[in-house]
Scaffold this active site. Structure first.
Site, mmCIF file in Angstrom:
data_model
loop_
_atom_site.group_PDB
_atom_site.id
_atom_site.type_symbol
_atom_site.label_atom_id
_atom_site.label_comp_id
_atom_site.label_asym_id
_atom_site.label_seq_id
_atom_site.Cartn_x
_atom_site.Cartn_y
_atom_site.Cartn_z
ATOM 1 N N ASN A 8 -1.957 15.307 -66.445
ATOM 2 C CA ASN A 8 -1.520 16.771 -66.276
ATOM 3 C C ASN A 8 -2.513 16.928 -67.280
ATOM 4 O O ASN A 8 -1.536 17.363 -68.486
ATOM 5 C CB ASN A 8 -0.322 16.560 -65.599
ATOM 6 C CG ASN A 8 -0.327 17.883 -65.201
ATOM 7 O OD1 ASN A 8 -1.052 18.609 -65.078
ATOM 8 N ND2 ASN A 8 0.958 18.334 -65.486
ATOM 9 N N TRP A 9 -3.373 17.626 -67.142
ATOM 10 C CA TRP A 9 -4.133 18.454 -68.131
ATOM 11 C C TRP A 9 -3.543 19.808 -68.290
ATOM 12 O O TRP A 9 -4.142 20.887 -68.928
ATOM 13 C CB TRP A 9 -5.700 18.789 -67.802
ATOM 14 C CG TRP A 9 -6.267 17.136 -68.605
ATOM 15 C CD1 TRP A 9 -6.399 15.868 -68.856
ATOM 16 C CD2 TRP A 9 -8.392 17.067 -68.614
ATOM 17 N NE1 TRP A 9 -7.067 15.226 -69.621
ATOM 18 C CE2 TRP A 9 -8.654 15.762 -68.748
ATOM 19 C CE3 TRP A 9 -8.978 17.855 -68.133
ATOM 20 C CZ2 TRP A 9 -9.475 15.271 -68.590
ATOM 21 C CZ3 TRP A 9 -10.537 17.753 -67.827
ATOM 22 C CH2 TRP A 9 -10.275 16.093 -68.479
ATOM 23 N N LYS A 10 -3.508 20.281 -67.511
ATOM 24 C CA LYS A 10 -2.358 21.415 -67.490
ATOM 25 C C LYS A 10 -3.305 22.323 -67.297
ATOM 26 O O LYS A 10 -4.946 22.360 -67.027
ATOM 27 C CB LYS A 10 -1.254 21.771 -68.310
ATOM 28 C CG LYS A 10 -0.438 20.486 -67.664
ATOM 29 C CD LYS A 10 1.306 20.746 -68.678
ATOM 30 C CE LYS A 10 1.779 19.819 -68.574
ATOM 31 N NZ LYS A 10 3.423 19.823 -68.512
ATOM 32 N N HIS A 94 5.246 20.801 -58.828
ATOM 33 C CA HIS A 94 5.095 20.626 -60.307
ATOM 34 C C HIS A 94 6.204 21.215 -60.891
ATOM 35 O O HIS A 94 6.096 22.438 -60.753
ATOM 36 C CB HIS A 94 3.896 20.865 -61.686
ATOM 37 C CG HIS A 94 4.379 20.058 -62.623
ATOM 38 N ND1 HIS A 94 4.841 21.183 -63.193
ATOM 39 C CD2 HIS A 94 3.799 18.661 -62.922
ATOM 40 C CE1 HIS A 94 4.816 20.445 -64.818
ATOM 41 N NE2 HIS A 94 4.319 19.273 -65.197
ATOM 42 N N GLU A 162 10.226 13.545 -63.051
ATOM 43 C CA GLU A 162 10.391 13.852 -64.519
ATOM 44 C C GLU A 162 11.023 15.237 -64.232
ATOM 45 O O GLU A 162 10.788 16.231 -63.744
ATOM 46 C CB GLU A 162 8.883 15.111 -64.307
ATOM 47 C CG GLU A 162 7.482 14.457 -63.485
ATOM 48 C CD GLU A 162 6.432 14.804 -64.095
ATOM 49 O OE1 GLU A 162 5.291 14.552 -65.118
ATOM 50 O OE2 GLU A 162 6.241 16.183 -63.979
ATOM 51 N N GLY A 168 7.149 18.163 -71.724
ATOM 52 C CA GLY A 168 6.882 18.849 -72.920
ATOM 53 C C GLY A 168 8.113 18.721 -74.809
ATOM 54 O O GLY A 168 8.084 19.804 -75.220
ATOM 55 N N SER A 208 7.334 13.814 -72.108
ATOM 56 C CA SER A 208 7.516 12.942 -73.200
ATOM 57 C C SER A 208 6.722 11.376 -73.487
ATOM 58 O O SER A 208 7.449 11.580 -74.142
ATOM 59 C CB SER A 208 8.739 13.725 -73.878
ATOM 60 O OG SER A 208 8.346 14.950 -74.168
ATOM 61 N N GLY A 229 1.528 14.399 -69.962
ATOM 62 C CA GLY A 229 0.936 15.786 -69.932
ATOM 63 C C GLY A 229 -0.460 15.714 -71.054
ATOM 64 O O GLY A 229 -0.952 15.519 -71.469
HETATM 65 P P1 PGA Z 1 4.087 15.602 -71.226
HETATM 66 O O1 PGA Z 1 4.415 16.547 -69.595
HETATM 67 O O2 PGA Z 1 3.775 14.203 -70.851
HETATM 68 O O3 PGA Z 1 2.971 16.931 -71.838
HETATM 69 O O4 PGA Z 1 6.127 16.006 -71.778
HETATM 70 C C1 PGA Z 1 4.264 15.888 -68.830
HETATM 71 C C2 PGA Z 1 4.053 16.378 -67.698
HETATM 72 O O5 PGA Z 1 4.440 18.060 -67.422
HETATM 73 O O6 PGA Z 1 3.909 15.994 -66.289
#
Ligand code: PGA
Length: 253
Positions: A8-10, A94, A162, A168, A208, A229
């Site tokens: 998930n590159w956001k 999400h 999640e 994050g 994370s 992410g």
């Molecule tokens: P993260 O994000 O790996 O940076 O915790 C995961 C996500 O939001 O899908």
């Protein structure tokens, strides 16, 4: 079940050149990948360009979609547009969209139904807000999100569990607790369909995930992969996680 590693590159990176460079670097070593499917969920703007990387085990997805096929919805992207472009997957629900864009379960449910109708594969994100929230929170969320989904559509759904407190933050959940939550989700999906269908739905963990904690999750037969992410923007570490799928249990659930 084959492991699924979803990126998930956001809202990253900040230019098409950088997106291509990131993709080049990431997939360079993935040509003989056998043990995992990798899904890159990228910003809408880069989809057209990055679709050229699609092949057997490399898939391209979007991070959001609207719930109508066409019409006066300024700024939105329809499931039909994605499908016609060749996009296979879409992330729906999400927690960042639930939080910053105020997406409700009702909106998410409408998006899922329309995406499935347009033959997109859905990665549905669910997860509780706080570490000590009860399983009821998950149950309510899933029941609302999956309302009206017919049994035959579950083959086009992936669930990403999640926990919001783990996204994050650098503080991932532990593999035993995640497996418990995933079994709980499977039982819930079994109630909406049947046991076989529920056990065929891939269940990912997200929050994370990094190259150090990934192996503990991959050892669990009920955790079928990850939604990643920040580490998905770091090819070296992301690749290291993908390579670990070769050592994961071969048998499915
Ligand atoms: P993260 O994000 O790996 O940076 O915790 C995961 C996500 O939001 O899908």
């Amino acid at each position: 079940m084959k492991k699924i590693i979803a990126a998930n590159w956001k809202m990253n990176p900040q230019s098409q050149d950088k997106a291509e460079a990131l993709m080049d670097k990431t997939i360079k070593e993935l040509s003989d990948l056998k043990d995992a499917d990798v899904i890159f969920n990228v910003p809408f703007l880069f989809l057209k360009d990055l679709l050229k990387y699609k092949k057997n085990h490399i898939h391209i997805g979007a991070q959001n979609v609207f719930w109508e096929d066409e019409g006066a919805y300024t700024g939105e992207i329809s499931p039909l547009m994605l499908k016609n472009m060749g996009v296979e997957y879409v992330i729906i629900g999400h927690s960042e969209r639930r939080r910053y864009l105020k997406e409700t379960d009702e909106m998410i449910n409408k998006k899922i139904l329309k995406a499935l109708k347009n033959k997109l594969k859905v990665i549905l994100c669910v997860g509780e807000e706080a570490k000590n929230d009860s399983f009821d929170v998950l149950e309510e969320e899933l029941q609302a999100d999956l309302n009206g989904i017919v049994k035959s559509s579950f083959k086009n759904i992936i669930v990403a569990y999640e926990p919001i407190w783990a996204i994050g933050t650098g503080a991932a959940d532990n593999a035993d607790d995640v497996e418990q939550k995933i079994l709980f989700i499977r039982r819930l999906i079994a109630r909406l369909s049947n046991t076989k269908t529920a056990f065929d739905v891939p269940m990912l963990y997200g929050g994370s995930v990094d190259e150090f904690n990934s192996s503990s999750f991959l050892r669990k037969e009920n955790i079928n992969g990850f939604l990643i992410g920040s580490i998905s923007l770091k090819p070296k570490y992301f690749l290291s996680i993908i390579k670990q799928t070769s050592y994961a249990p071969a048998k499915g659930n």
